[in-house]
Design a protein around this motif. Structure first.
Motif, PDB file in Angstrom:
ATOM      1  N   ALA A   5     -51.010  90.519  11.149  1.00 48.92           N
ATOM      2  CA  ALA A   5     -49.925  90.189  10.249  1.00 48.92           C
ATOM      3  C   ALA A   5     -50.238  90.875   8.786  1.00 48.92           C
ATOM      4  O   ALA A   5     -51.393  91.348   8.494  1.00 48.92           O
ATOM      5  CB  ALA A   5     -50.288  88.527   9.882  1.00 48.92           C
ATOM      6  N   PRO A   6     -49.312  90.726   7.991  1.00 58.57           N
ATOM      7  CA  PRO A   6     -49.283  91.433   6.567  1.00 58.57           C
ATOM      8  C   PRO A   6     -50.481  90.895   5.734  1.00 58.57           C
ATOM      9  O   PRO A   6     -51.141  91.524   4.744  1.00 58.57           O
ATOM     10  CB  PRO A   6     -47.864  91.285   6.114  1.00 58.57           C
ATOM     11  N   ASP A   7     -50.785  89.632   5.899  1.00 57.32           N
ATOM     12  CA  ASP A   7     -51.780  88.990   5.073  1.00 57.32           C
ATOM     13  C   ASP A   7     -53.288  89.328   5.905  1.00 57.32           C
ATOM     14  O   ASP A   7     -54.333  88.767   5.166  1.00 57.32           O
ATOM     15  CB  ASP A   7     -51.516  87.553   4.997  1.00 57.32           C
ATOM     16  N   GLY A   8     -53.371  90.043   6.634  1.00 57.57           N
ATOM     17  CA  GLY A   8     -54.924  90.427   7.241  1.00 57.57           C
ATOM     18  C   GLY A   8     -54.975  89.449   8.542  1.00 57.57           C
ATOM     19  O   GLY A   8     -55.983  89.737   9.226  1.00 57.57           O
TER      20      GLY A   8
ATOM     21  N   ARG B   6     -31.412  80.307  10.628  1.00 53.87           N
ATOM     22  CA  ARG B   6     -31.105  79.201  11.271  1.00 53.87           C
ATOM     23  C   ARG B   6     -31.908  78.767  12.618  1.00 53.87           C
ATOM     24  O   ARG B   6     -32.235  77.806  12.985  1.00 53.87           O
ATOM     25  CB  ARG B   6     -29.805  79.138  11.571  1.00 53.87           C
ATOM     26  N   PHE B   7     -32.375  79.830  13.289  1.00 55.65           N
ATOM     27  CA  PHE B   7     -33.037  79.816  14.825  1.00 55.65           C
ATOM     28  C   PHE B   7     -34.372  80.123  15.024  1.00 55.65           C
ATOM     29  O   PHE B   7     -34.937  79.844  16.020  1.00 55.65           O
ATOM     30  CB  PHE B   7     -31.904  80.354  15.709  1.00 55.65           C
ATOM     31  N   ILE B   8     -35.055  80.862  14.005  1.00 62.25           N
ATOM     32  CA  ILE B   8     -36.501  81.177  13.940  1.00 62.25           C
ATOM     33  C   ILE B   8     -37.192  79.960  13.479  1.00 62.25           C
ATOM     34  O   ILE B   8     -37.253  79.450  12.298  1.00 62.25           O
ATOM     35  CB  ILE B   8     -36.849  82.448  13.204  1.00 62.25           C
ATOM     36  N   LYS B   9     -37.966  79.172  14.317  1.00 61.75           N
ATOM     37  CA  LYS B   9     -38.855  78.107  13.960  1.00 61.75           C
ATOM     38  C   LYS B   9     -40.391  78.656  14.012  1.00 61.75           C
ATOM     39  O   LYS B   9     -40.786  79.579  14.947  1.00 61.75           O
ATOM     40  CB  LYS B   9     -38.638  76.821  14.972  1.00 61.75           C
ATOM     41  N   THR B  10     -41.039  77.707  13.553  1.00 61.92           N
ATOM     42  CA  THR B  10     -42.773  78.054  13.636  1.00 61.92           C
ATOM     43  C   THR B  10     -43.344  76.664  13.547  1.00 61.92           C
ATOM     44  O   THR B  10     -42.838  75.503  13.032  1.00 61.92           O
ATOM     45  CB  THR B  10     -43.012  78.701  12.449  1.00 61.92           C
ATOM     46  N   ARG B  11     -44.647  76.602  14.333  1.00 66.22           N
ATOM     47  CA  ARG B  11     -45.289  75.370  14.292  1.00 66.22           C
ATOM     48  C   ARG B  11     -46.620  75.592  13.680  1.00 66.22           C
ATOM     49  O   ARG B  11     -47.219  76.716  13.794  1.00 66.22           O
ATOM     50  CB  ARG B  11     -45.575  74.996  15.763  1.00 66.22           C
ATOM     51  N   PHE B  12     -47.064  74.940  12.454  1.00 62.08           N
ATOM     52  CA  PHE B  12     -48.436  75.225  11.882  1.00 62.08           C
ATOM     53  C   PHE B  12     -48.900  73.754  11.458  1.00 62.08           C
ATOM     54  O   PHE B  12     -48.077  72.650  11.513  1.00 62.08           O
ATOM     55  CB  PHE B  12     -48.082  76.045  10.595  1.00 62.08           C
ATOM     56  N   GLN B  13     -50.326  73.803  11.058  1.00 69.79           N
ATOM     57  CA  GLN B  13     -50.788  72.481  10.693  1.00 69.79           C
ATOM     58  C   GLN B  13     -50.846  72.377   9.115  1.00 69.79           C
ATOM     59  O   GLN B  13     -50.687  73.280   8.428  1.00 69.79           O
ATOM     60  CB  GLN B  13     -52.538  72.572  10.926  1.00 69.79           C
TER      61      GLN B  13
ATOM     62  N   LYS C 107     -43.407  83.977   8.621  1.00 66.30           N
ATOM     63  CA  LYS C 107     -43.769  83.657   7.410  1.00 66.30           C
ATOM     64  C   LYS C 107     -43.535  82.076   7.041  1.00 66.30           C
ATOM     65  O   LYS C 107     -42.073  81.727   7.420  1.00 66.30           O
ATOM     66  CB  LYS C 107     -43.330  84.319   6.024  1.00 66.30           C
ATOM     67  N   ASN C 108     -44.299  81.169   6.965  1.00 65.80           N
ATOM     68  CA  ASN C 108     -44.157  79.835   6.811  1.00 65.80           C
ATOM     69  C   ASN C 108     -44.179  79.300   5.433  1.00 65.80           C
ATOM     70  O   ASN C 108     -44.293  79.773   4.372  1.00 65.80           O
ATOM     71  CB  ASN C 108     -45.044  78.941   7.808  1.00 65.80           C
ATOM     72  N   GLU C 109     -43.915  78.088   4.979  1.00 64.87           N
ATOM     73  CA  GLU C 109     -43.623  77.571   3.707  1.00 64.87           C
ATOM     74  C   GLU C 109     -45.062  77.530   2.942  1.00 64.87           C
ATOM     75  O   GLU C 109     -45.062  77.328   1.724  1.00 64.87           O
ATOM     76  CB  GLU C 109     -43.051  76.077   3.845  1.00 64.87           C
TER      77      GLU C 109
ATOM     78  N   GLY D  73     -48.248  81.625   4.539  1.00 68.25           N
ATOM     79  CA  GLY D  73     -48.997  82.176   5.471  1.00 68.25           C
ATOM     80  C   GLY D  73     -48.145  82.725   6.615  1.00 68.25           C
ATOM     81  O   GLY D  73     -47.023  82.597   6.610  1.00 68.25           O
ATOM     82  N   TYR D  74     -48.839  82.958   7.858  1.00 67.86           N
ATOM     83  CA  TYR D  74     -47.768  83.373   8.958  1.00 67.86           C
ATOM     84  C   TYR D  74     -48.430  82.785   9.920  1.00 67.86           C
ATOM     85  O   TYR D  74     -49.724  82.336  10.417  1.00 67.86           O
ATOM     86  CB  TYR D  74     -48.100  85.116   9.305  1.00 67.86           C
TER      87      TYR D  74
END
Length: 370
Positions: A63-66, A123-130, A171-173, A176-177
């Motif tokens: 990822a771009p952030d390493g 609209r359709f790209i989702k992500t899951r994170f803590q 990229k999430n809110e 990070g990635y």
């Protein structure tokens, strides 16, 4: 249409998507056919033409952030490289663009692919994170993708299509990635296909090029005869023969499976000038006019009558006015009339309301994409 497949680890590491385009290595034509896409790509300075080495690193999970994407199982990192959304023009559009040589059609295809990808990203790209100790699923804030335009099939027929290859990181809110959740992309495959087709259809209307919808909703160029398209459909015939041998009905789903089962070996360092001369000779033999070939572009369509709103067929659904990032304004530009008629400017809210009325006549529950 738009088909979906997972990117294999081998494809990620080998520069497969440029090789699959049969461009000679290092040629300007090959380099210009691969462009970056996505908000996260732009934020990280990835604009213009795709750098193979950098894109391979992204597909590998750097990822771009390493951050190194993936999870470890028994000490071994496991990572899905990404998602391949393949947008294909119709055979008649491919002939007009690549055999006749009307570059405006190639530009319209490129623009329609990007228009559809804007909606996919927003609209359709989702992500899951803590977040706060809990696992949450939310819309992504930006993707990194490479769009690779190809112009031949494995049977070396003219075949205008583009692979929009999305690296498995969004990229999430939190800035990070995290990995992509792609269920919404699969669920809305038909809608994404129609967004691409509608945008392409409108651009043809703006150019004065008459179109008509085919059996499966594909946007055909009216000035290209069936005899000509059949002459450049060797790969299609292979697929139909495979379906027939299995005793199955022809559908986009069975065609996709047959295409995978009948794939031929790739061609390397193809002499594209010689291939185009062969296409030209085949087109003449199939009945395409020499004057049209020499002109190198499709003619202007005759002016057509305006079709009243209540007589138009449904067009791709629109995003809600409250949605950010200009999606609603972009969607307004996608309104058009039926095939081969003049563009009708109307209020998109009225069009959506009419669509809701139409669907609710038969169904008590329906989805936003419907």
């Amino acid at each position: 249409m738009m088909s979906i497949s997972n990117v294999s680890a081998g494809a990620a590491a080998s520069g497969y998507y440029k090789q699959e385009g049969y461009y000679k290595a290092g040629t300007e034509e090959g380099e210009r056919a691969a462009t970056w896409f996505g908000k996260a790509a732009e934020e990280n300075g990835l604009t213009g033409y795709v750098d193979d080495r950098h894109f391979a690193q992204l597909l590998d999970g750097e990822a771009p952030d390493g951050k190194l994407m993936g999870r470890y199982v028994d000490g071994e990192r496991q990572h899905r490289p990404g998602l391949d959304l393949t947008f294909s023009a119709s055979k008649s559009a491919s002939v007009a663009a690549l055999v006749i040589g009307d570059k405006r059609i190639i530009e319209a295809h490129d623009a329609a692919v990007r228009a559809a990808m804007i909606v996919v990203e927003e609209r359709f790209i989702k992500t899951r994170f803590q977040q706060d100790g809990e696992i949450v699923t939310k819309n992504g804030e930006g993707i990194i993708a490479g769009i690779y335009r190809h112009d031949t099939s494995r049977a070396l027929d003219p075949n205008l299509h583009s692979h929009a290859v999305i690296a498995n990181m969004v990229k999430n809110e939190n800035g990070g990635y995290s990995a992509i959740r792609n269920e919404a992309v699969y669920k809305n495959q038909k809608l994404i296909t129609e967004i691409y087709r509608s945008d392409f259809e409108n651009r043809m209307a703006d150019l004065g090029i008459a179109t008509e919808r085919g059996r499966f909703g594909e946007v055909n160029i009216s000035g290209i005869s069936q005899e000509v398209t059949e002459a450049f459909s060797k790969r299609r015939q292979e697929i139909l023969n495979a379906i027939d041998n299995k005793g199955m009905d022809v559908s986009p789903e069975t065609a996709s499976k047959a295409a995978l089962a009948t794939r031929a070996a790739k061609h390397k360092n193809l002499d594209r000038d010689a291939l185009r001369e062969t296409w030209r000779a085949d087109a003449l033999a199939a009945g395409l006019g020499r004057d049209q070939l020499d002109r190198g572009r499709m003619g202007q369509a005759a002016p057509q009558p305006v079709v009243p709103l209540d007589q138009q067929r449904p067009i791709a659904p629109l995003a809600e006015p409250s949605q950010p990032s200009g999606v609603f304004e972009k969607a307004k530009a996608m309104l058009s009339s039926a095939a081969a008629v003049a563009r009708v400017e109307t209020d998109p809210r009225q069009a959506v309301n009419r669509a809701v009325e139409h669907i609710s006549e038969r169904e008590s529950a329906y989805s936003r994409p419907d």
